[in-house]
Design an enzyme around this catalytic site. Structure first.
Site, PDB file in Angstrom:
ATOM      1  N   ASP B  40       0.856  -1.195   0.000  1.00 10.37           N
ATOM      2  CA  ASP B  40       0.000   0.000   0.000  1.00 10.37           C
ATOM      3  C   ASP B  40       0.889   1.241   0.000  1.00 10.37           C
ATOM      4  O   ASP B  40       1.744   1.409   0.872  1.00 10.37           O
ATOM      5  CB  ASP B  40      -0.931  -0.024   1.215  1.00 10.37           C
ATOM      6  CG  ASP B  40      -2.182   0.800   0.979  1.00 10.37           C
ATOM      7  OD1 ASP B  40      -2.054   2.008   0.701  1.00 10.37           O
ATOM      8  OD2 ASP B  40      -3.287   0.235   1.062  1.00 10.37           O
ATOM      9  N   SER B  91      -7.249   4.051  -1.149  1.00 12.29           N
ATOM     10  CA  SER B  91      -7.061   2.597  -1.186  1.00 12.29           C
ATOM     11  C   SER B  91      -8.351   1.842  -1.427  1.00 12.29           C
ATOM     12  O   SER B  91      -8.302   0.653  -1.767  1.00 12.29           O
ATOM     13  CB  SER B  91      -6.432   2.114   0.128  1.00 12.29           C
ATOM     14  OG  SER B  91      -5.122   2.593   0.244  1.00 12.29           O
ATOM     15  N   ASP B 143     -10.137  -3.121   6.653  1.00 11.04           N
ATOM     16  CA  ASP B 143      -9.644  -1.894   6.016  1.00 11.04           C
ATOM     17  C   ASP B 143      -9.868  -1.981   4.497  1.00 11.04           C
ATOM     18  O   ASP B 143     -10.116  -3.046   3.947  1.00 11.04           O
ATOM     19  CB  ASP B 143      -8.155  -1.729   6.347  1.00 11.04           C
ATOM     20  CG  ASP B 143      -7.665  -0.303   6.147  1.00 11.04           C
ATOM     21  OD1 ASP B 143      -8.484   0.642   6.243  1.00 11.04           O
ATOM     22  OD2 ASP B 143      -6.461  -0.118   5.906  1.00 11.04           O
ATOM     23  N   THR B 145      -8.248  -1.936   1.569  1.00 10.35           N
ATOM     24  CA  THR B 145      -7.610  -2.825   0.595  1.00 10.35           C
ATOM     25  C   THR B 145      -8.094  -4.265   0.752  1.00 10.35           C
ATOM     26  O   THR B 145      -8.608  -4.847  -0.217  1.00 10.35           O
ATOM     27  CB  THR B 145      -6.075  -2.730   0.686  1.00 10.35           C
ATOM     28  OG1 THR B 145      -5.692  -1.357   0.560  1.00 10.35           O
ATOM     29  CG2 THR B 145      -5.406  -3.552  -0.399  1.00 10.35           C
ATOM     30  N   ARG B 156     -15.936   3.287   3.116  1.00 12.65           N
ATOM     31  CA  ARG B 156     -14.948   2.365   3.656  1.00 12.65           C
ATOM     32  C   ARG B 156     -14.868   2.320   5.174  1.00 12.65           C
ATOM     33  O   ARG B 156     -14.352   1.351   5.740  1.00 12.65           O
ATOM     34  CB  ARG B 156     -13.567   2.717   3.093  1.00 12.65           C
ATOM     35  CG  ARG B 156     -13.126   4.135   3.430  1.00 12.65           C
ATOM     36  CD  ARG B 156     -11.787   4.487   2.791  1.00 12.65           C
ATOM     37  NE  ARG B 156     -10.689   3.889   3.540  1.00 12.65           N
ATOM     38  CZ  ARG B 156      -9.409   3.992   3.210  1.00 12.65           C
ATOM     39  NH1 ARG B 156      -9.059   4.683   2.129  1.00 12.65           N
ATOM     40  NH2 ARG B 156      -8.473   3.428   3.944  1.00 12.65           N
ATOM     41  N   GLU B 331      -1.479  -7.937   1.617  1.00 11.73           N
ATOM     42  CA  GLU B 331      -1.214  -6.500   1.633  1.00 11.73           C
ATOM     43  C   GLU B 331      -0.239  -6.129   2.745  1.00 11.73           C
ATOM     44  O   GLU B 331      -0.469  -6.444   3.911  1.00 11.73           O
ATOM     45  CB  GLU B 331      -2.514  -5.715   1.857  1.00 11.73           C
ATOM     46  CG  GLU B 331      -2.264  -4.209   1.849  1.00 11.73           C
ATOM     47  CD  GLU B 331      -3.311  -3.377   2.606  1.00 11.73           C
ATOM     48  OE1 GLU B 331      -3.414  -2.183   2.312  1.00 11.73           O
ATOM     49  OE2 GLU B 331      -3.989  -3.923   3.506  1.00 11.73           O
ATOM     50  N   ASP B 336       2.041   2.588   3.468  1.00 14.11           N
ATOM     51  CA  ASP B 336       1.167   3.760   3.321  1.00 14.11           C
ATOM     52  C   ASP B 336       0.860   4.435   4.659  1.00 14.11           C
ATOM     53  O   ASP B 336       1.033   5.641   4.810  1.00 14.11           O
ATOM     54  CB  ASP B 336      -0.137   3.296   2.672  1.00 14.11           C
ATOM     55  CG  ASP B 336      -1.209   4.365   2.653  1.00 14.11           C
ATOM     56  OD1 ASP B 336      -1.153   5.227   1.763  1.00 14.11           O
ATOM     57  OD2 ASP B 336      -2.103   4.348   3.516  1.00 14.11           O
ATOM     58  N   LYS B 337       0.421   3.662   5.622  1.00 11.96           N
ATOM     59  CA  LYS B 337      -0.047   4.295   6.874  1.00 11.96           C
ATOM     60  C   LYS B 337       1.096   5.030   7.577  1.00 11.96           C
ATOM     61  O   LYS B 337       0.912   6.098   8.151  1.00 11.96           O
ATOM     62  CB  LYS B 337      -0.670   3.238   7.795  1.00 11.96           C
ATOM     63  CG  LYS B 337      -1.982   2.677   7.243  1.00 11.96           C
ATOM     64  CD  LYS B 337      -2.571   1.619   8.170  1.00 11.96           C
ATOM     65  CE  LYS B 337      -3.703   0.856   7.473  1.00 11.96           C
ATOM     66  NZ  LYS B 337      -4.853   1.678   7.082  1.00 11.96           N
ATOM     67  N   HIS B 340       1.671   8.283   5.743  1.00 13.30           N
ATOM     68  CA  HIS B 340       0.685   9.284   6.185  1.00 13.30           C
ATOM     69  C   HIS B 340       1.146   9.965   7.469  1.00 13.30           C
ATOM     70  O   HIS B 340       0.948  11.158   7.665  1.00 13.30           O
ATOM     71  CB  HIS B 340      -0.667   8.621   6.456  1.00 13.30           C
ATOM     72  CG  HIS B 340      -1.523   8.421   5.245  1.00 13.30           C
ATOM     73  ND1 HIS B 340      -1.891   9.442   4.415  1.00 13.30           N
ATOM     74  CD2 HIS B 340      -2.095   7.300   4.728  1.00 13.30           C
ATOM     75  CE1 HIS B 340      -2.655   8.970   3.434  1.00 13.30           C
ATOM     76  NE2 HIS B 340      -2.783   7.668   3.596  1.00 13.30           N
ATOM     77  N   ASP B 378      -0.988   0.144  -4.687  1.00 17.72           N
ATOM     78  CA  ASP B 378      -2.321   0.611  -5.060  1.00 17.72           C
ATOM     79  C   ASP B 378      -2.307   2.073  -5.497  1.00 17.72           C
ATOM     80  O   ASP B 378      -3.113   2.484  -6.319  1.00 17.72           O
ATOM     81  CB  ASP B 378      -3.321   0.374  -3.928  1.00 17.72           C
ATOM     82  CG  ASP B 378      -2.866   0.919  -2.598  1.00 17.72           C
ATOM     83  OD1 ASP B 378      -1.705   1.369  -2.484  1.00 17.72           O
ATOM     84  OD2 ASP B 378      -3.675   0.905  -1.654  1.00 17.72           O
ATOM     85  N   HIS B 379      -1.388   2.848  -4.968  1.00 20.14           N
ATOM     86  CA  HIS B 379      -1.293   4.274  -5.321  1.00 20.14           C
ATOM     87  C   HIS B 379       0.028   4.775  -4.774  1.00 20.14           C
ATOM     88  O   HIS B 379       0.662   4.113  -3.947  1.00 20.14           O
ATOM     89  CB  HIS B 379      -2.459   5.074  -4.731  1.00 20.14           C
ATOM     90  CG  HIS B 379      -2.578   4.923  -3.244  1.00 20.14           C
ATOM     91  ND1 HIS B 379      -1.688   5.513  -2.360  1.00 20.14           N
ATOM     92  CD2 HIS B 379      -3.449   4.215  -2.483  1.00 20.14           C
ATOM     93  CE1 HIS B 379      -2.034   5.168  -1.136  1.00 20.14           C
ATOM     94  NE2 HIS B 379      -3.083   4.381  -1.166  1.00 20.14           N
ATOM     95  N   HIS B 430      -2.082  11.138  -0.301  1.00 11.86           N
ATOM     96  CA  HIS B 430      -1.554  10.274  -1.361  1.00 11.86           C
ATOM     97  C   HIS B 430      -1.067  11.141  -2.520  1.00 11.86           C
ATOM     98  O   HIS B 430      -1.418  12.307  -2.622  1.00 11.86           O
ATOM     99  CB  HIS B 430      -2.649   9.341  -1.904  1.00 11.86           C
ATOM    100  CG  HIS B 430      -3.201   8.412  -0.884  1.00 11.86           C
ATOM    101  ND1 HIS B 430      -4.403   7.771  -1.039  1.00 11.86           N
ATOM    102  CD2 HIS B 430      -2.715   8.011   0.316  1.00 11.86           C
ATOM    103  CE1 HIS B 430      -4.635   7.014   0.021  1.00 11.86           C
ATOM    104  NE2 HIS B 430      -3.628   7.138   0.863  1.00 11.86           N
TER     105      HIS B 430
END
Lengths: 466, 466
Positions: B40, B91, B143, B145, B156, B331, B336-337, B340, B378-379, B430
């Protein structure tokens, strides 16, 4: 919802271009050519920004249709003989990697870190072996990327004889190249080295660097080039009328060539405007984002030859009456320079110019199949595609970039937000991500999916049998 | 100076794995499996940062040794039936692209933009066709994903029955899923849908979402899962002792699993400290950058199963006594997290976890050759590798990022500067760049060098013959 229906996918996926290179090499005669196309600063963010603007989010660049795609790690070292790695490069050391296979320190052209030894470039090796060599750039031809392929110097800003004793920008002394002066036993400035080089074609900007008098000489650097056999070109018309059987030195602007696109009315990315309360606390008050803008033609580009026009002449002259082949490096320089200046429209237009060069290269490779076409970047840049509507828009507080923001209205009617936030200086920094690498069918089986930047030198050299 | 001598290059480059897929398919029997590994937020900046830290700038990740590498464009739309493109994803919509082949709007799981229609996921299609399916994540299994592969919902954050009428974070109402409640004729919350799903294995975090009472029921969601045939696991020991012939629901933390690495003493990226004069003008005064730091083990990771440990159990149970094959999505969520939250060490450790999962996947594929292994993101995310020494250091003024900076001392003794500057909010945004995509030998000839995210659904479906 998809761009790739099953039939198209199947057509794409047949392994059409994977004969063993050795067999192919033995079976084919005729000239062998390498065309290396470098998008300066053309990282994955830049590529995606250009794709979205030029073809839509669901569209494809010409780059996307190439059969080979990989990633290339950038290597840089401190400026001493046992230097530790440096994780973000400049265009001098990265071009040195590609031109010589040697990892060096920032600011250096085809010289080693610390020891300052000259290392041979692929242009020198190719011409010594009987190939022709050409360089085309939308920068000054004396700028780091083009110059690293045919000159050796310790500091990239020593572009002409007047800059050897001291380089001063905005009253700040940035360095010198006294040790590289001819009077010190060196090779002289970049322009002098290019004028005396074995290049067959050298096209781009940088006329002002050929005007000064050559060191220890009464002639201008331009005259030295003429005396070395170059036909000198200084306008779009002269380029169009250039003789096919001549060696060419063309400089079509005093320094960097003007770019094709600019922001509406010349706008760049701008700082969001914060209300008084927001200065007290970043969750208070309001913030006004820059107004959306379109990209428009840059009036200063009028009368400047396109990168493709220069490439077409270079390919014509390099291949004319040439049974051996050539090495050609073409740089779209201002993807990087416009990103330094926070001008996303400028970068997009220069990536479009690179796409046109790719068209010409692929058309040429259809005529001369033994032509290896590689497209890559030298290093990553600052621009980031960020959300036009924040992921956190539901929170009733200002959410905005601390950097500079451009909101570009794309031809498909959406707004694309581009952020520049690596520094508070008037120029953005480079970044350190590995860069994309693409190749034509000749690259399949020769270029691995992951490589390091100096490997490009060896792949090109091997292809030419150097 | 190079990592790839000619002989090694030649060995790498022989086109060993390019038989026509159709022939291969006909020639091989036995189970067919797809292992999709998603990092992610794992963009090229994240990959390079991890490479530099874990293996050195001249080193290679396991990812770098995969025979296929490409780029994947991310597609997102506004939330209406004729929506314009949105250039930065979340996501939820990206996982929906990969799980269903449908482009949707941010926040949605396997439902269409605007019309809010459920679309079948590859997990549902695969299990209906007799394959097993598994999901492993270091996030809560509810979550975006993981959940997009086996649940359908418009928002989500409706992760359990207590969140359907209103999702409130920090006193701010972010949305609801009233229309998705069972009493409205919907499928209920994400946890309820997962508990009632056809999944064979579901491992990760998120225990707290299975504790509430299911809507219109007296049982907890966890009990619903048990009654649907899941063996429930809640500790590393229970995971290690899980029966091979059981369907597994494992949740090893209340929400996201703690990560493996953190900054020294828990430090994150920090704002450069500006002197008083620098507030008057950014070229005045001085700026103190955050002190360099090392990465260290995160104490909270103690007793948490690694992503690889969960993957190994998933592969074991999915393949046990299974002649048909399976689809598994793994995943690594917190690349990602942690980005962030401006925690580069955290992202590095989670990319390392992804590398270990890749090892397990490749080892499995050596046992069962009809196993397509794809790794992607994913991004893209916010982190940028910027110069530790500015390109403009010669200018006698402060040059520094307007964002948050971490200066990480790498095992090879250099300092790596990581910048986060997409927003002034407490979480980074993102970004919109296309993401890297990798595949094993089975991917050659099946996965093109450039594709769009929904194409992954079709490639996976085609491989399983769905």
């Amino acid at each position: 919802m998809t761009r790739l229906p099953a039939a198209a996918l199947a057509a794409l996926l047949t392994c059409t271009a994977c004969p063993a290179p050795a067999q192919e090499q033995a079976a084919n005669d005729g000239p062998r050519n390498v065309i290396l196309i470098v998008g300066d600063g053309m990282d994955e963010q830049q590529v995606t920004i250009a794709r979205n603007y030029l073809h839509g989010a669901g569209g494809e660049l010409h780059l996307d249709r190439l059969p080979l795609r990989g990633a290339m790690q950038i290597l840089t070292t401190e400026n001493n003989t046992s230097g530790r790695p440096v994780y973000v490069a400049d265009s001098a050391n990265t071009a040195t990697s590609m031109a010589t296979g040697v990892v060096t320190s920032r600011g250096r052209l085809a010289t080693t870190a610390g020891a300052d030894e000259d290392v041979p470039t692929i242009v020198e090796l190719a011409t010594a072996a009987g190939f022709r060599a050409g360089i085309v750039s939308s920068a000054s031809v004396t700028d780091a990327t083009p110059a690293s392929f045919a000159a050796h110097i310790s500091f990239r800003l020593c572009e002409n004889p007047d800059l050897m004793q001291e380089v001063v920008v905005s009253d700040i002394r940035l360095g010198d190249c006294v040790a590289d002066m001819k009077s010190s036993g060196g090779r002289g400035s970049i322009a002098e080295q290019l004028a005396e080089s074995s290049l067959h074609v050298l096209l781009g900007g940088g006329a002002k660097h050929f005007a000064p008098t050559a060191e220890g000489d009464t002639r201008s650097v331009k005259q030295v080039a003429r005396d070395n056999g170059f036909t000198v070109l200084e306008s779009e018309q002269e380029l169009a009328g250039a003789p096919v059987d001549a060696r060419l030195l063309g400089t079509f602007a005093p320094s960097t060539l003007p770019v094709r696109l600019r922001g509406e009315d010349g706008r760049t990315a701008e700082k969001p405007r914060r209300s008084f309360l927001n200065y007290i606390h970043r969750y208070l008050g309001s913030v006004t984002l820059p107004a959306p803008m379109r990209c428009e033609p840059n009036p200063a580009f009028e009368g400047i030859p396109s990168l493709q026009a220069m490439t077409d002449i270079a390919l014509r002259n390099l291949s004319h009456d040439n049974d051996k082949g050539f090495f050609l490096m073409v740089e779209s320089a201002s993807i990087d320079k416009q990103s330094h200046e926070r001008k996303p429209c400028g970068s997009i237009g220069e990536l479009q110019q690179l796409e046109e060069v790719l068209d010409s290269a692929l058309a040429f490779a259809r005529q001369q199949p033994n032509t290896l076409v590689i497209v890559t970047a030298d290093h990553a840049q600052a621009a980031q595609l960020i959300p036009e509507t924040s992921l956190f828009a539901a929170y009733p507080i200002p959410v905005f970039t601390p950097g500079y923001l451009a909101r570009i209205v794309t031809p498909e009617g959406s707004t694309m937000a581009v952020n520049y936030a690596t520094t508070t200086f008037f120029m953005e920094e480079h970044t350190g991500a590995a860069v994309p690498l693409y190749g034509n069918a000749e690259a399949l089986g020769r270029v691995p999916p992951f490589l390091q930047q100096p490997d490009l030198f060896r792949i090109s050299s091997d292809y030419l049998g150097l």
